[in-house]
Design a protein around this motif. Sequence first.
Motif, PDB file in Angstrom:
ATOM      1  N   LEU A 219       0.824  -1.207   0.000  1.00 49.82           N
ATOM      2  CA  LEU A 219       0.000   0.000   0.000  1.00 49.82           C
ATOM      3  C   LEU A 219       0.851   1.247   0.000  1.00 49.82           C
ATOM      4  O   LEU A 219       0.465   2.290  -0.562  1.00 49.82           O
ATOM      5  CB  LEU A 219      -0.940  -0.004   1.205  1.00 49.82           C
ATOM      6  N   GLY A 220       1.996   1.172   0.645  1.00 49.24           N
ATOM      7  CA  GLY A 220       2.931   2.301   0.617  1.00 49.24           C
ATOM      8  C   GLY A 220       2.325   3.568   1.175  1.00 49.24           C
ATOM      9  O   GLY A 220       1.691   3.575   2.238  1.00 49.24           O
ATOM     10  N   ASP A 221       2.446   4.668   0.350  1.00 48.65           N
ATOM     11  CA  ASP A 221       1.949   5.957   0.823  1.00 48.65           C
ATOM     12  C   ASP A 221       0.438   6.045   0.782  1.00 48.65           C
ATOM     13  O   ASP A 221      -0.161   6.952   1.389  1.00 48.65           O
ATOM     14  CB  ASP A 221       2.534   7.087  -0.034  1.00 48.65           C
ATOM     15  N   GLY A 222      -0.190   5.087   0.156  1.00 51.63           N
ATOM     16  CA  GLY A 222      -1.649   5.140   0.089  1.00 51.63           C
ATOM     17  C   GLY A 222      -2.327   4.669   1.359  1.00 51.63           C
ATOM     18  O   GLY A 222      -3.560   4.680   1.448  1.00 51.63           O
ATOM     19  N   LEU A 223      -1.554   4.259   2.269  1.00 49.53           N
ATOM     20  CA  LEU A 223      -2.118   3.752   3.534  1.00 49.53           C
ATOM     21  C   LEU A 223      -2.340   4.915   4.492  1.00 49.53           C
ATOM     22  O   LEU A 223      -1.416   5.678   4.775  1.00 49.53           O
ATOM     23  CB  LEU A 223      -1.170   2.725   4.149  1.00 49.53           C
ATOM     24  N   ASP A 224      -3.580   5.082   4.959  1.00 53.25           N
ATOM     25  CA  ASP A 224      -3.874   6.175   5.892  1.00 53.25           C
ATOM     26  C   ASP A 224      -3.479   5.782   7.311  1.00 53.25           C
ATOM     27  O   ASP A 224      -3.020   4.649   7.573  1.00 53.25           O
ATOM     28  CB  ASP A 224      -5.342   6.567   5.812  1.00 53.25           C
TER      29      ASP A 224
END
Length: 599
Positions: free
Chosen positions: A394-399
Amino acid sequence: MPDSLPQREHARWRLPLLALVVLLIVLVPFLLQRVADRRVGEAAAMVAHTLEVENTLQMLSAAIRNLEGAGLARAAGVDAPILDERVAYSEALIKPLLDHAEELTRDNPRQQVRMGALRTSLEERIVQIDRVLAAATEERQAEIRRLVENFPVQAPISALIQTERDILAVRNADAARVQRQARVLAWGSLGAQVLLILGLAALAMRDAGRRTAAEGMSRRADARAGVVLDTVREPIVLIDAGLRVVMHNAAFAELFGIEGDIRGTPLADAGDAWRDEETLRRLRDVLLRGRELWDFERQQRTVDGVDRVMLVNARSMALPDRDDLVALVTASDISAQKASETHIRELNRQLEGKVDQVSDVNRELEAFSYSVSHDLRAPLRHIAGFADKLGRHLGDGLDDKGRHYLDVIGGSAKRMSALIDDLLVYSRLGRSALRLQTVDMQSLVEETRAMLDANNSIDNPGHHVEWRIAHMPVVVGDDNMLRQLWTNLLGNAVKYSTGSEPAVIDVDHRAGDDGLHHFSVRDNGAGFDMAYAGKLFGVFQRLHAASEFSGTGIGLASVKRVVTRHNGQVWAESAPGEGATFHFTLPANPDARQGTPRT
C-alpha cells in the motif's frame, strides 16, 4: 489364701538360712579358737627356736674353749692322753654345732652374716691352734700370741647370743599378746553366740508377726487384683500347660457367653471360638516351648453370633501360688479397625486411580500445549509476514487508521509468538529430565545481570539499576533450569522497578539450619496486593495490566515449576508501591522432600 511371691521366696530360704546361722554359731567360734591356738603354738615354737639357737651357741662356745684349753696345755708341755681326747672331741663337735647353728639362724639374715664371720674366724682359729701345737718351742710364744690377738670367737658368739636374747624378748612379748588375744577371742566368741541366739529369737518373733500381716495383705491384694482384672474391658484368661482355665475376667465371660465357674475346665469348652486347632497349637507352644504369641489374628464367633476379627496375644508367666507356668491370654476385638483399614485401602485404590487419571490429563495437556505451540507458529509467521507485505504494498496510500490496524496485527503476532515461546519453555521445564550437576549460582546471577543490563541499556536507556548481590553458593541442580529461574526472577525485578529511580535490586542467600539454601530477590518497584498472591505463580496469571507492564504471565509459573522439580519451595511478599520480595529454597540434597510450598 495364697502367699505372695516374696513371701514364698522368703519361706523357701528361711530353713537354709536358719541352718546357716546355727552352723555359724557353732563353727565360727571353733574355727576362731583353732586359729588362736595355732597362733599361740606358733609363738611358743618361736620361743623354743630362740632358746635352741642360744643353747647351740653356748655349746659351740664351750667346745671352742675346751679345744683351746687342751691345745694350750699341750703347747705348755703337758703330755697326757686326756688332752688328745679333748682335742679330738672338740674338733669333732665344733663343725656339727656350727652347721646346726647356721641352720637355726637361716630365718635371720643378720645372724647369717654373723655366723659366716664366726665360721671363718673359727676355722682360722683351729688352724692356728694346730700351728701352735706343731711349732718349735722357741716359736710357740709367737704363735700363741697370734692365736690370742687374731681370730676372735667369743665376741661373735656373744653377739649372736645377745641378738637371740633380744629376739626372744620380742617373741615372748608376742606370745603373751597372742595369748591375751586368744582369751579375748574366746570371750568374744561366747558373747557373739549369745547375741546370735538372741537375734534369732527376735527374728523369729518378728517373722511371725510379719507373716500374719503378710497373710492379711495377701488376702486384700488378691481381692484387689480380682476387682482390677474384672474392671479391665479387654478379655483376659489364664491357662495352664494342659490348656485348662486357671482364671478369667468378666469381659472374657461376657464376650464368649461363659456362665459359672469354669476353672479347671479345658479352654476349648469356653465356646466355639476357642476350638480352633491352630490357636490351641500356638498356645501350647507358648507354655511348652517358652515362646510368645504376638498379634495372632483369627476370626472368632462370639456369644452374640457375630464373627469378629480378634487379635490374640499370649505369654507365659509365674503365679505366686503355683509351681508351674501359666499363659496370660488376651483377645482384642479389632473388627472396627480391620473395617477401617479395608475402607482406607479402597480409598487409596480409588485415589491411585484418580492420580493416574490426573497424570494422564497432565500428559495430554503437555502434549496439547506442545502441539499447539508448534502448530501456531506457521499461521503467526503468515500473519506477521503478510501484514508487513500489505504495508509495503500500500505504501503511501495507507492512511493512519490502516497503519494503526497493521501495527496492531504485527504487535499481536509478536506477542503471540512470545507467548508460544514461553509456553514451549514451560512445557520443556515439565517434560525434560533433570540433569543434576554442580551449579555455581554466583556465575548464573552475574551472567543474568550482565544480560539484563545490556538489554535495559537498549530498551530503556534511562532506567538505572543498582545491584546488590550477596555471595552465592554452589548447589546441585539442573544448570539450564536454574538459569531460566534467575532470568525470570531478575527480569521481573528489573521490569517492575521501571518506575523507581534508581532501581535497587537485592539478591541474597543464607544457609538455613534445616540444610536448605534460602535465596531471595527484592526490588523497590511497583509491588502487588498480597490478596492476589495465590494467583501469582499460575499460568497466564497477571496482577498488572499488559499496557502497564509487558509480559505473558508464564515467567513466575516457570519459576515455580523449576523450584518444585528441585524439591524446593517458592513464595512472595509484597505491598502495592513498596516493591516485592521473592523467596525460594533449594535443598542441599536435591532428592530431599519438603512440605507444601508457602504462598
